[in-house]
Motif scaffolding. Structure first.
Motif, PDB file in Angstrom:
ATOM      1  N   ASN A  34      21.306 119.432 142.940  1.00 26.45           N
ATOM      2  CA  ASN A  34      22.096 120.203 143.893  1.00 26.45           C
ATOM      3  C   ASN A  34      23.513 119.642 143.945  1.00 26.45           C
ATOM      4  O   ASN A  34      23.776 118.688 144.695  1.00 26.45           O
ATOM      5  N   LEU A  51      25.379 118.892 147.392  1.00 26.65           N
ATOM      6  CA  LEU A  51      25.144 117.639 148.120  1.00 26.65           C
ATOM      7  C   LEU A  51      25.499 116.418 147.284  1.00 26.65           C
ATOM      8  O   LEU A  51      26.080 115.463 147.790  1.00 26.65           O
ATOM      9  N   GLU A  81      29.885 112.853 157.701  1.00 27.36           N
ATOM     10  CA  GLU A  81      29.781 113.763 158.845  1.00 27.36           C
ATOM     11  C   GLU A  81      28.390 114.407 158.878  1.00 27.36           C
ATOM     12  O   GLU A  81      27.748 114.512 159.927  1.00 27.36           O
ATOM     13  N   LEU A  82      27.919 114.794 157.685  1.00 28.05           N
ATOM     14  CA  LEU A  82      26.578 115.382 157.578  1.00 28.05           C
ATOM     15  C   LEU A  82      25.512 114.370 158.011  1.00 28.05           C
ATOM     16  O   LEU A  82      24.574 114.712 158.740  1.00 28.05           O
ATOM     17  N   ARG A  99      25.361 114.026 161.821  1.00 34.49           N
ATOM     18  CA  ARG A  99      24.689 115.191 162.417  1.00 34.49           C
ATOM     19  C   ARG A  99      23.178 115.105 162.231  1.00 34.49           C
ATOM     20  O   ARG A  99      22.401 115.379 163.145  1.00 34.49           O
ATOM     21  N   LYS A 100      22.782 114.746 160.999  1.00 31.84           N
ATOM     22  CA  LYS A 100      21.358 114.709 160.706  1.00 31.84           C
ATOM     23  C   LYS A 100      20.675 113.558 161.447  1.00 31.84           C
ATOM     24  O   LYS A 100      19.513 113.665 161.848  1.00 31.84           O
ATOM     25  N   ARG A 157      20.057 114.758 164.896  1.00 27.83           N
ATOM     26  CA  ARG A 157      18.988 115.761 164.909  1.00 27.83           C
ATOM     27  C   ARG A 157      17.600 115.111 164.871  1.00 27.83           C
ATOM     28  O   ARG A 157      16.726 115.467 165.651  1.00 27.83           O
ATOM     29  N   TRP A 215       2.653 120.035 155.731  1.00 25.71           N
ATOM     30  CA  TRP A 215       3.024 120.643 154.451  1.00 25.71           C
ATOM     31  C   TRP A 215       4.548 120.648 154.295  1.00 25.71           C
ATOM     32  O   TRP A 215       5.079 120.450 153.201  1.00 25.71           O
ATOM     33  N   GLN A 216       5.245 120.833 155.428  1.00 25.15           N
ATOM     34  CA  GLN A 216       6.713 120.773 155.406  1.00 25.15           C
ATOM     35  C   GLN A 216       7.193 119.408 154.888  1.00 25.15           C
ATOM     36  O   GLN A 216       8.084 119.317 154.046  1.00 25.15           O
ATOM     37  N   GLU A 233       6.627 119.140 151.174  1.00 23.37           N
ATOM     38  CA  GLU A 233       7.677 119.845 150.425  1.00 23.37           C
ATOM     39  C   GLU A 233       8.927 118.960 150.344  1.00 23.37           C
ATOM     40  O   GLU A 233       9.608 118.903 149.318  1.00 23.37           O
ATOM     41  N   TRP A 234       9.199 118.277 151.454  1.00 21.87           N
ATOM     42  CA  TRP A 234      10.369 117.392 151.498  1.00 21.87           C
ATOM     43  C   TRP A 234      10.198 116.214 150.536  1.00 21.87           C
ATOM     44  O   TRP A 234      11.117 115.855 149.808  1.00 21.87           O
ATOM     45  N   GLU A 291      10.779 117.355 147.155  1.00 21.36           N
ATOM     46  CA  GLU A 291      12.202 117.654 146.948  1.00 21.36           C
ATOM     47  C   GLU A 291      12.973 116.358 146.666  1.00 21.36           C
ATOM     48  O   GLU A 291      13.835 116.318 145.787  1.00 21.36           O
ATOM     49  N   TYR A 340      15.173 115.521 143.069  1.00 20.53           N
ATOM     50  CA  TYR A 340      16.508 114.939 142.849  1.00 20.53           C
ATOM     51  C   TYR A 340      16.428 113.814 141.808  1.00 20.53           C
ATOM     52  O   TYR A 340      17.278 113.688 140.929  1.00 20.53           O
ATOM     53  N   PHE A 371      19.783 112.792 152.316  1.00 23.72           N
ATOM     54  CA  PHE A 371      18.452 112.798 152.934  1.00 23.72           C
ATOM     55  C   PHE A 371      18.138 111.498 153.675  1.00 23.72           C
ATOM     56  O   PHE A 371      17.185 111.441 154.438  1.00 23.72           O
ATOM     57  N   ASP A 408      14.888 113.901 157.453  1.00 27.50           N
ATOM     58  CA  ASP A 408      14.175 115.186 157.504  1.00 27.50           C
ATOM     59  C   ASP A 408      12.659 115.052 157.477  1.00 27.50           C
ATOM     60  O   ASP A 408      11.966 116.031 157.230  1.00 27.50           O
TER      61      ASP A 408
END
Lengths: 60, 444
Positions: free
Chosen positions: B9, B12, B22-23, B26-27, B30, B115-116, B119-120, B123, B127, B273, B302
């Protein structure tokens, strides 16, 4: 890139909206509910890859 | 077109650092809010520290967030819901996968994933594998015992996501695995450095196959630091005739770092991440400058069911003072994980990292791949016994080899060793993680 990012972000939000609607319509049909859950997990990964950045660009 | 071919990607991986930070902020906010609102464990931890999610406004504020240690994860498992404890942010019905740590440092820690989360995980691995050149044209062999340890599970799913054809080499023995790789003309595989070397030895000595003739184009390592120790890496690359790439991950964290095909000598941290902080091991001060070793504190932004926020991993790392030509803006850690804060031990008053011994031993082509280090007390004095094997054909130079080995060990570790030579092939062989360093003083 910004335009492309925005366009991808819109489509991903659309995917989420449609998947959640399908889940609602599916109601107690497990085959729909569970498969939509899997789709939404993949949508979330798209959000991490694209929408998080798009949100950042928009707010900046 | 060029960019598409090397980045999973580019948005990113090539993000300007200011935006990336900055990202990250924020993360971080969160995941902290997510954990505070849903996990009784995290809420207790933060309330006891007088911290509310809205208190986090800057990177400096992140330093105020209490760290989580492995012992706390073990302790929380004693509380309901069984078997994870009240660290969970989701109901047990939403958990779809169980994994556990290997338990090498104590009671295993149980890991819950939805499952989420799964998937992470895959992912994160996508990478890694994409940066290491894995493509849909690869046929990937995965020779590990698919079981309760996370090991290469996510690597399997990530390879599928990339479009590779995956061959699960589960319960086969080493010879059968090599023959299957040969039969199917596999182009890549994943294993611990110990097993990469072990497979090469079995291929040569039990099957009469030169591993370089198998056509493997890339190997990905995990589980041990070997693929970032230059002499071990060289040994593996020479044995298989292809590049060997490192990656770092952990059950409680995720797959957070990877080497790319440019092999700059360090590993990229996936900063989109994960947040990696390096702390001075004695003062706890944040280390920003390259070259200074410290302990890693890591946050997975995440991971949702069992969040990993400011986890004190005990891994010792340092920022690199060079950049990678691949164009990724993710920071590099130099030489991978240098050691573990709880492995680095004082022997004869000198700090010793087991990886330093590995680097020396594996630098001697006359020595076999296996070795063992035993630290014990002889009377009041610390004693280090190093067991090695001399490869067939080099026995005649035994004294000369041992003299050079002693010199190199003294030079690299500032310590003297008793060295025992064992018959070639007699030291223990391992299939997964090796236990080559034994400190018997703790039991004495």
């Amino acid at each position: 890139m910004e335009e492309r990012l925005k366009e991808m972000g819109e489509r991903i939000r659309e995917l989420r909206r449609v998947a959640e609607e399908l889940k609602d319509i599916g109601g107690d049909i497990e085959a729909v509910r569970r498969n939509v859950e899997r789709i939404l997990a993949s949508v979330r990964i798209l959000e991490l890859n694209i929408c998080d950045v798009e949100d950042l660009e928009r707010d900046v | 077109m060029q960019e598409r071919s090397i980045y999973w990607n580019p948005i990113l991986e090539r993000m300007p650092r200011e935006k990336l930070q900055e990202l990250q902020l924020r993360k971080f906010k969160r995941i902290l809010r997510w954990a505070y609102e849903r996990s009784p464990f995290y809420r207790r931890l933060y309330r006891e520290a007088g911290l509310e999610p809205e208190d986090i406004r800057s990177f400096e504020d992140i330093r105020r967030v209490p760290k989580v240690e492995k012992a706390m994860l073990r302790e929380v498992q004693q509380r309901p819901p069984f078997p994870y404890g009240d660290i969970l942010t989701v109901s047990l019905e939403e958990v779809t996968a169980f994994r556990q740590t290997s338990g090498t440092t104590g009671t295993p820690v149980y890991q819950a994933d939805t499952w989420q989360d799964w998937e992470w995980w895959s992912e994160c691995w996508a990478y890694i594998l994409y940066a290491q050149g894995y493509r849909a044209t690869d046929r990937v062999f995965i020779p590990f015992g698919y079981n309760i340890f996370v090991a290469f599970w996510a690597g399997h799913y990530a390879a599928e996501k990339i479009g590779c054809e995956v061959v699960p080499g589960g319960v086969l023995d080493t010879q059968a695995r090599i023959l299957k790789m040969q039969e199917l003309r596999c182009t890549a595989f994943m294993a611990t450095p110990t097993y990469v070397l072990g497979m090469a030895e079995v291929a040569r000595e039990k099957l009469g196959i030169d591993p370089r003739d198998l056509g493997i184009k890339r190997i990905t390592c995990a589980g041990e630091p070997g693929a970032s120790i230059p002499t071990t890496k060289r040994r593996m690359e020479e044995a298989w005739g292809c590049p060997v790439y490192d990656h770092i991950g952990a059950t409680e964290i995720g797959a957070w770092s990877y080497e790319c095909t440019f092999q700059p000598g360090g590993l990229h941290v996936n900063e989109a991440f994960f947040l990696v902080e390096i702390e001075d091991m004695e003062t706890g001060e944040l280390i920003e400058e390259p070259g200074r070793e410290g302990k890693m504190i890591i946050t997975a932004f995440d991971r949702l069911a069992k969040p990993c926020i400011r986890f004190d991993s005990k891994d010792v790392i340092r920022w690199a003072d060079y950049e990678c030509e691949c164009g990724r803006t993710f920071r590099l850690i130099d030489g991978g994980v240098i050691g573990r804060a709880d492995d680095i031990t004082k022997v004869k008053g000198v700090l010793l990292a087991p990886t330093a011994i590995e680097e020396v031993v594996r630098g001697f082509p006359e020595l076999g791949d296996e070795y063992e280090v035993i630290v014990s007390k002889r009377g009041e004095m610390d004693d280090i016994l190093l067991k090695v094997e001399i490869r067939p054909g080099y026995e005649g130079s035994r004294e000369e080899i041992l003299a050079r080995l002693r010199d190199q060990l003294r030079l690299k570790t500032n310590l003297g060793y008793r060295i025992e030579v064992h018959p070639y092939g007699s030291l223990p062989r391992y299939d997964v993680k090796a236990k080559r360093f034994k400190d018997l003083r703790k039991r004495e």
